[in-house]
Design an enzyme around this catalytic site. Structure first.
Site, PDB file in Angstrom:
ATOM      1  N   HIS A  11      29.231  25.057  -7.776  1.00 49.69           N
ATOM      2  CA  HIS A  11      30.462  24.324  -8.086  1.00 49.69           C
ATOM      3  C   HIS A  11      30.379  23.626  -9.440  1.00 49.69           C
ATOM      4  O   HIS A  11      31.153  22.714  -9.724  1.00 49.69           O
ATOM      5  CB  HIS A  11      30.751  23.262  -7.036  1.00 49.69           C
ATOM      6  CG  HIS A  11      30.842  23.747  -5.617  1.00 49.69           C
ATOM      7  ND1 HIS A  11      29.756  24.182  -4.907  1.00 49.69           N
ATOM      8  CD2 HIS A  11      31.901  23.845  -4.786  1.00 49.69           C
ATOM      9  CE1 HIS A  11      30.144  24.518  -3.675  1.00 49.69           C
ATOM     10  NE2 HIS A  11      31.438  24.329  -3.579  1.00 49.69           N
ATOM     11  N   GLU A  51      36.240  30.335  -0.514  1.00 49.57           N
ATOM     12  CA  GLU A  51      34.818  30.385  -0.136  1.00 49.57           C
ATOM     13  C   GLU A  51      34.555  31.328   1.043  1.00 49.57           C
ATOM     14  O   GLU A  51      33.393  31.605   1.362  1.00 49.57           O
ATOM     15  CB  GLU A  51      34.303  28.969   0.155  1.00 49.57           C
ATOM     16  CG  GLU A  51      34.242  28.136  -1.125  1.00 49.57           C
ATOM     17  CD  GLU A  51      33.794  26.695  -0.926  1.00 49.57           C
ATOM     18  OE1 GLU A  51      33.537  26.019  -1.932  1.00 49.57           O
ATOM     19  OE2 GLU A  51      33.714  26.222   0.229  1.00 49.57           O
ATOM     20  N   HIS A  72      40.454  24.997   2.833  1.00 50.13           N
ATOM     21  CA  HIS A  72      40.538  23.668   2.216  1.00 50.13           C
ATOM     22  C   HIS A  72      41.085  23.767   0.799  1.00 50.13           C
ATOM     23  O   HIS A  72      40.933  24.780   0.125  1.00 50.13           O
ATOM     24  CB  HIS A  72      39.220  22.895   2.240  1.00 50.13           C
ATOM     25  CG  HIS A  72      38.015  23.492   1.564  1.00 50.13           C
ATOM     26  ND1 HIS A  72      37.503  24.722   1.862  1.00 50.13           N
ATOM     27  CD2 HIS A  72      37.187  22.985   0.612  1.00 50.13           C
ATOM     28  CE1 HIS A  72      36.411  24.944   1.141  1.00 50.13           C
ATOM     29  NE2 HIS A  72      36.205  23.909   0.362  1.00 50.13           N
ATOM     30  N   HIS A 114      29.945  23.723   3.809  1.00 50.01           N
ATOM     31  CA  HIS A 114      28.862  23.031   3.080  1.00 50.01           C
ATOM     32  C   HIS A 114      29.351  21.715   2.462  1.00 50.01           C
ATOM     33  O   HIS A 114      28.864  21.289   1.415  1.00 50.01           O
ATOM     34  CB  HIS A 114      28.277  23.966   2.003  1.00 50.01           C
ATOM     35  CG  HIS A 114      29.287  24.449   1.004  1.00 50.01           C
ATOM     36  ND1 HIS A 114      29.260  25.724   0.479  1.00 50.01           N
ATOM     37  CD2 HIS A 114      30.349  23.844   0.417  1.00 50.01           C
ATOM     38  CE1 HIS A 114      30.259  25.858  -0.380  1.00 50.01           C
ATOM     39  NE2 HIS A 114      30.937  24.730  -0.431  1.00 50.01           N
TER      40      HIS A 114
HETATM   41  C1  DHB Z   1      34.618  19.569   0.223  1.00 46.36           C
HETATM   42  C2  DHB Z   1      34.421  20.890   0.612  1.00 46.36           C
HETATM   43  C3  DHB Z   1      33.719  21.783  -0.213  1.00 46.36           C
HETATM   44  O1  DHB Z   1      33.522  23.089   0.082  1.00 46.36           O
HETATM   45  C4  DHB Z   1      33.206  21.341  -1.411  1.00 46.36           C
HETATM   46  O2  DHB Z   1      32.493  22.232  -2.151  1.00 46.36           O
HETATM   47  C5  DHB Z   1      33.403  20.035  -1.823  1.00 46.36           C
HETATM   48  C6  DHB Z   1      34.117  19.132  -1.001  1.00 46.36           C
HETATM   49  C7  DHB Z   1      35.357  18.605   1.097  1.00 46.36           C
HETATM   50  O3  DHB Z   1      35.955  18.993   2.109  1.00 46.36           O
HETATM   51  O4  DHB Z   1      35.340  17.411   0.783  1.00 46.36           O
HETATM   52 FE    FE Z   2      32.597  24.206  -1.656  1.00 45.86          FE
END
Ligand code: DHB
Ligand code: FE
Length: 282
Positions: free
Chosen positions: A59, A242, A195, A12
């Site tokens: 978030h 996540e 990530h 997302h």
């Molecule tokens: C990114 C990924 C995420 O899941 C998020 O909530 C905010 C930023 C990213 O890869 O930039």
């Molecule tokens: Fe996220």
């Protein structure tokens, strides 16, 4: 009776919201990402679900560190989005289904899940980007279903375990299937895959781990419940937690599913971007 027809997972990433606003679908950076979605559009146009249960993680827009529910379920007639500072144009209010929300909450509390019920809930990019990806045009899309947001805490430790996430999904699926109205329901699990946005390991992506998760979650999600929260952060990065939402979605689908579409592409922004379309077998 209500029927859960399938589930869809997607990352997302907020930058996707901006890429949609700028129509960058054919841009060489974005094309391998966006090419994953037309098969989902076709399936949704065929199936026309009435309801989308959108499982995401807030978030900091709907909840903040001062009050962070482990599991929150929207019970509103509509859900508003606001600018979070990513520069993504805010989406219009999304129609909800408060009656079904309360049915879910009743059923899950009866099942001993402690739910935070939200008669007002601002939804952030974790909810809105997948809505835009799956129902382009949103309110202008004749197939846009009524939405029920479910947020899990993946932001402030202690976060739920992967086992609790899968069990939550199983209870959610039971509650959905016990709804007496003839509605077709699709369940989304948004976020992931690996990530890490900050700290010494910022930019961390683990392709091997992501692909293992995308493989196992289809027919053996129980195997993923053996991964501890520490291991998950180590392997997938601090925001790779996540995966919890993917497990919640998977639990709601029942035992047997078919994979109708699958995509994995790295990197999109800082993230291993995964998409799975799973259809429930009758
Ligand atoms: C990114 C990924 C995420 O899941 C998020 O909530 C905010 C930023 C990213 O890869 O930039
Ligand atoms: Fe996220």
């Amino acid at each position: 009776m209500a029927k859960v027809i399938g589930g869809i997972t997607t990352s997302h990433i907020p930058a996707v919201g901006n890429a949609i606003a700028q129509e960058l679908f054919e841009d060489p950076y974005w094309k391998p990402f966006f090419d994953a979605y037309p098969p989902v559009h076709e399936w949704l146009a065929e199936q026309k679900p009435d309801i989308v249960v959108n499982i995401y993680n807030d978030h900091g827009l709907g909840f903040f560190l001062d009050k962070m529910p482990t599991f929150a379920i929207g019970a509103a007639h509509e859900y508003h989005n606001e600018d979070e500072g990513w520069g993504i144009p805010a989406i219009p209010p999304m129609p909800g289904d408060a009656k079904l929300s309360w049915h879910i909450i009743e059923g899950m509390v009866e099942d001993e899940f402690d739910i935070t019920s939200c008669q007002e809930l601002a939804v952030d990019h974790g909810f809105t980007v997948p809505m835009q990806l799956f129902w382009p045009g949103l309110l202008d899309n004749p197939n846009l279903p009524r939405a029920i947001p479910i947020s899990a805490n993946t932001v402030q430790h202690p976060i739920p375990t992967l086992k609790r996430a899968l069990d939550f999904g199983k209870s959610l699926g039971k509650a959905l299937r016990s709804y007496p109205e003839d509605v077709k329901i699709v369940v989304l699990g948004t976020g992931g895959l690996s990530h890490q946005l900050d700290g010494e390991r910022a930019g961390h992506i683990n392709k091997k781990f992501d692909q293992m998760c995308m493989d196992k979650i289809v027919h053996d999600p129980e195997a993923l419940t053996k991964i501890s929260r520490m291991e998950l952060v180590k392997e997938a990065g601090s925001q790779g937690t996540e995966l919890i939402m993917w497990m919640m979605m998977r639990g709601a689908l029942g035992d047997d599913v078919d994979v109708l579409a699958k995509n994995y592409h790295i990197p999109i922004s800082n993230t291993g971007a995964g998409m799975l379309l799973l259809e429930c077998k009758d």
